[in-house]
Design an enzyme around this catalytic site. Sequence first.
Site, PDB file in Angstrom:
ATOM      1  N   LYS A 183       0.845  -1.210   0.000  1.00 52.41           N
ATOM      2  CA  LYS A 183       0.000   0.000   0.000  1.00 52.41           C
ATOM      3  C   LYS A 183       0.871   1.248   0.000  1.00 52.41           C
ATOM      4  CE  LYS A 183      -1.733   1.798   3.990  1.00 52.41           C
ATOM      5  NZ  LYS A 183      -1.543   3.245   4.119  1.00 52.41           N
ATOM      6  N   ASN A 184       1.896   1.242   0.846  1.00 52.55           N
ATOM      7  CA  ASN A 184       2.688   2.470   0.983  1.00 52.55           C
ATOM      8  C   ASN A 184       3.592   2.728  -0.214  1.00 52.55           C
ATOM      9  OD1 ASN A 184       1.406   2.817   3.369  1.00 52.55           O
ATOM     10  ND2 ASN A 184       3.180   2.459   4.692  1.00 52.55           N
ATOM     11  N   ARG A 208      -0.451  14.635  12.477  1.00 57.11           N
ATOM     12  CA  ARG A 208       0.103  14.494  11.125  1.00 57.11           C
ATOM     13  C   ARG A 208       0.173  15.820  10.360  1.00 57.11           C
ATOM     14  NH1 ARG A 208      -1.608   8.572   8.921  1.00 57.11           N
ATOM     15  NH2 ARG A 208       0.425   8.682   7.993  1.00 57.11           N
ATOM     16  N   CYS A 239      -5.511  12.719  11.991  1.00 62.31           N
ATOM     17  CA  CYS A 239      -6.246  11.479  11.766  1.00 62.31           C
ATOM     18  C   CYS A 239      -6.204  10.674  13.046  1.00 62.31           C
ATOM     19  CB  CYS A 239      -5.679  10.708  10.592  1.00 62.31           C
ATOM     20  SG  CYS A 239      -4.112   9.961  10.987  1.00 62.31           S
ATOM     21  N   ASP A 263       4.145   0.840  12.041  1.00 57.26           N
ATOM     22  CA  ASP A 263       2.957   0.163  11.518  1.00 57.26           C
ATOM     23  C   ASP A 263       2.812  -1.274  12.042  1.00 57.26           C
ATOM     24  OD1 ASP A 263       2.277   2.410  10.145  1.00 57.26           O
ATOM     25  OD2 ASP A 263       2.941   1.716   8.187  1.00 57.26           O
ATOM     26  N   ARG A 303      -8.660  -0.340   4.304  1.00 58.87           N
ATOM     27  CA  ARG A 303      -7.786   0.654   3.682  1.00 58.87           C
ATOM     28  C   ARG A 303      -6.431   0.046   3.330  1.00 58.87           C
ATOM     29  NH1 ARG A 303      -6.341   4.506   7.612  1.00 58.87           N
ATOM     30  NH2 ARG A 303      -4.782   4.826   6.006  1.00 58.87           N
TER      31      ARG A 303
HETATM   32  C1  UD1 Z   1       4.087   6.906   6.111  1.00 63.86           C
HETATM   33  C2  UD1 Z   1       3.259   5.657   5.938  1.00 63.86           C
HETATM   34  C3  UD1 Z   1       2.687   5.181   7.265  1.00 63.86           C
HETATM   35  C4  UD1 Z   1       3.806   5.024   8.288  1.00 63.86           C
HETATM   36  C5  UD1 Z   1       4.658   6.294   8.356  1.00 63.86           C
HETATM   37  C6  UD1 Z   1       5.872   6.134   9.251  1.00 63.86           C
HETATM   38  C7  UD1 Z   1       2.395   5.864   3.689  1.00 63.86           C
HETATM   39  C8  UD1 Z   1       1.220   6.035   2.804  1.00 63.86           C
HETATM   40  N1  UD1 Z   1       2.182   5.930   5.003  1.00 63.86           N
HETATM   41  O1  UD1 Z   1       3.214   7.926   6.580  1.00 63.86           O
HETATM   42  O2  UD1 Z   1       2.042   3.926   7.063  1.00 63.86           O
HETATM   43  O3  UD1 Z   1       3.234   4.780   9.551  1.00 63.86           O
HETATM   44  O4  UD1 Z   1       5.133   6.642   7.045  1.00 63.86           O
HETATM   45  O5  UD1 Z   1       6.640   5.058   8.848  1.00 63.86           O
HETATM   46  O6  UD1 Z   1       3.501   5.622   3.235  1.00 63.86           O
HETATM   47  N2  UD1 Z   1       5.548  14.822  10.315  1.00 63.86           N
HETATM   48  C9  UD1 Z   1       5.564  16.167  10.606  1.00 63.86           C
HETATM   49  N3  UD1 Z   1       5.512  17.060   9.561  1.00 63.86           N
HETATM   50  C10 UD1 Z   1       5.443  16.660   8.261  1.00 63.86           C
HETATM   51  C11 UD1 Z   1       5.437  15.275   7.977  1.00 63.86           C
HETATM   52  C12 UD1 Z   1       5.502  14.373   9.022  1.00 63.86           C
HETATM   53  O7  UD1 Z   1       5.633  16.569  11.768  1.00 63.86           O
HETATM   54  O8  UD1 Z   1       5.402  17.517   7.356  1.00 63.86           O
HETATM   55  C13 UD1 Z   1       5.612  13.848  11.421  1.00 63.86           C
HETATM   56  C14 UD1 Z   1       4.348  12.967  11.497  1.00 63.86           C
HETATM   57  O9  UD1 Z   1       3.291  13.609  12.193  1.00 63.86           O
HETATM   58  C15 UD1 Z   1       4.878  11.762  12.216  1.00 63.86           C
HETATM   59  C16 UD1 Z   1       6.308  11.631  11.686  1.00 63.86           C
HETATM   60  O10 UD1 Z   1       6.655  12.928  11.177  1.00 63.86           O
HETATM   61  O11 UD1 Z   1       4.894  11.988  13.594  1.00 63.86           O
HETATM   62  C17 UD1 Z   1       6.495  10.601  10.605  1.00 63.86           C
HETATM   63  O12 UD1 Z   1       5.611  10.864   9.547  1.00 63.86           O
HETATM   64  P1  UD1 Z   1       5.902  10.442   8.035  1.00 63.86           P
HETATM   65  O13 UD1 Z   1       7.160   9.659   7.949  1.00 63.86           O
HETATM   66  O14 UD1 Z   1       5.759  11.654   7.184  1.00 63.86           O
HETATM   67  O15 UD1 Z   1       4.678   9.469   7.781  1.00 63.86           O
HETATM   68  P2  UD1 Z   1       3.692   9.440   6.538  1.00 63.86           P
HETATM   69  O16 UD1 Z   1       4.440   9.687   5.286  1.00 63.86           O
HETATM   70  O17 UD1 Z   1       2.500  10.279   6.838  1.00 63.86           O
END
Ligand code: UD1
Length: 427
Positions: free
Chosen positions: A22-23, A121, A116, A306, A398
């Site tokens: 999925k990711n 996030r 969410c 995850d 999902r």
């Molecule tokens: C992706 C994965 C999700 C996984 C996560 C961490 C997908 C579709 N989803 O989510 O399954 O749990 O990586 O391995 O690939 N953050 C900020 N600011 C930002 C972006 C992120 O503060 O602009 C924080 C987030 O709130 C979180 C952390 O950074 O606490 C990690 O997030 P991130 O690695 O960006 O996760 P996703 O890409 O949303």
Amino acid sequence: MDSFVINGGKKLTGEIQIHGSKNSVLPILAASFLVNGKSVIHNCPLLSDVDAALKILTHLGCKVERDGHTVAIDSENVTSSEIPDSLMREMRSSVIFLGAILGRTGEAKLSTPGGCEIGLRPIDMHISAIKQLGAELSEEHGRLEFKVPDKLKGAKITLPFPSVGATENIIIASCVAQGATIISNAAREPEIADLADYLNSCGAKIHSAGDSTIVIEGVKQLHSTNHTVIPDRIAASTYLIAAAATGGKVCIKDIIPAHIGALIPVLKQSGCEITESNRWVCLSAPKRLNRVSIIRTMPYPGFPTDAQAPLTAMLSLADGTSVIIENIFECRYKHVSELIRLGAKISVEGRTAVIEGVPKLTGASVVAPDLRGGFALIIAGLAAVGETVITGIEHIDRGYEKPEVFLSQLGADIKRKESYAEQRQQE
Ligand code: UD1
């Protein structure tokens, strides 16, 4: 809303093949908007998040055709650069379309995805990086409007944290920017390398994806391609953990064992026997699982956030007390109160969960709080004595393709019960 009804107490046995990641597929689908031509994506899992991504592509003017696990996206003639609020809300990862829309059309209008179930996030890192590539942002009433006055321009971007989504957005936008982009402290998840493989097969020039420094040389445009998505390492981990929790013996075929490298030692420590080749992993669980040493969730190659919820369910049946520290998301223990309904003994303080293993769980009615937390309840229900009914399973759909089919293949007694309203609709 549908529910799962599980009659627990059966050991999972047998072998299954894991669906595509999925990711990986979500950023790849978003990136397909950049391509002046057709992307044929194989091993595309049947998930509601994928449906949401395809709806966005259709809204943006792409022609989308689906045949089982193969999807063809024709982005030759795109017509829009705006994602309406309703589609943004269907999938948190919709922010991943930002880089692709900007790269292709020079402007993008979308709404903030908002918090969410698992945390706030924020998308500050995405926004800051996109601005460094030359986009300007105006913000009103929760809508974000990006414009590129000239062209996207390559930049040196250092991420404050190796965010998976921000790394993907930068890669996608910068592969059609003028000049080179260097991302430092990039995320190293296997899904980043898969995205880069897809884009490189379209003519992009992305180097060292999967390392913490990624270099992208901008190209003028991207061309048609075929790509096969990597197997889902989180789904593979989840099914192995489920097998361990039920005392079972299961082989997962067609996976990349290195991608679950942080989980294997944990399963071994819990007393499971693991055998692996280059394309499969087999697990044989002991009569009773052992407690494990402290687990800290970390960016890849550390223990994945995850897999935390499924592991919590498994450890609630181990002999002794285990501790998990959730370092990635701030609200990722919502499954714990539901596990407690089945008899688990878990206390949570801030980011720490203390799991005192119990000899048995008993079936109960529970609500899936989120995607991975929802599957944690399936695992607990499979291991519990008696009947467990899980509602809120749209979260699980999902990210896991037909879990009731895969689990039944392994001997579980699990049925999807359609809601009364849906049964009436079909009549
Ligand atoms: C992706 C994965 C999700 C996984 C996560 C961490 C997908 C579709 N989803 O989510 O399954 O749990 O990586 O391995 O690939 N953050 C900020 N600011 C930002 C972006 C992120 O503060 O602009 C924080 C987030 O709130 C979180 C952390 O950074 O606490 C990690 O997030 P991130 O690695 O960006 O996760 P996703 O890409 O949303």
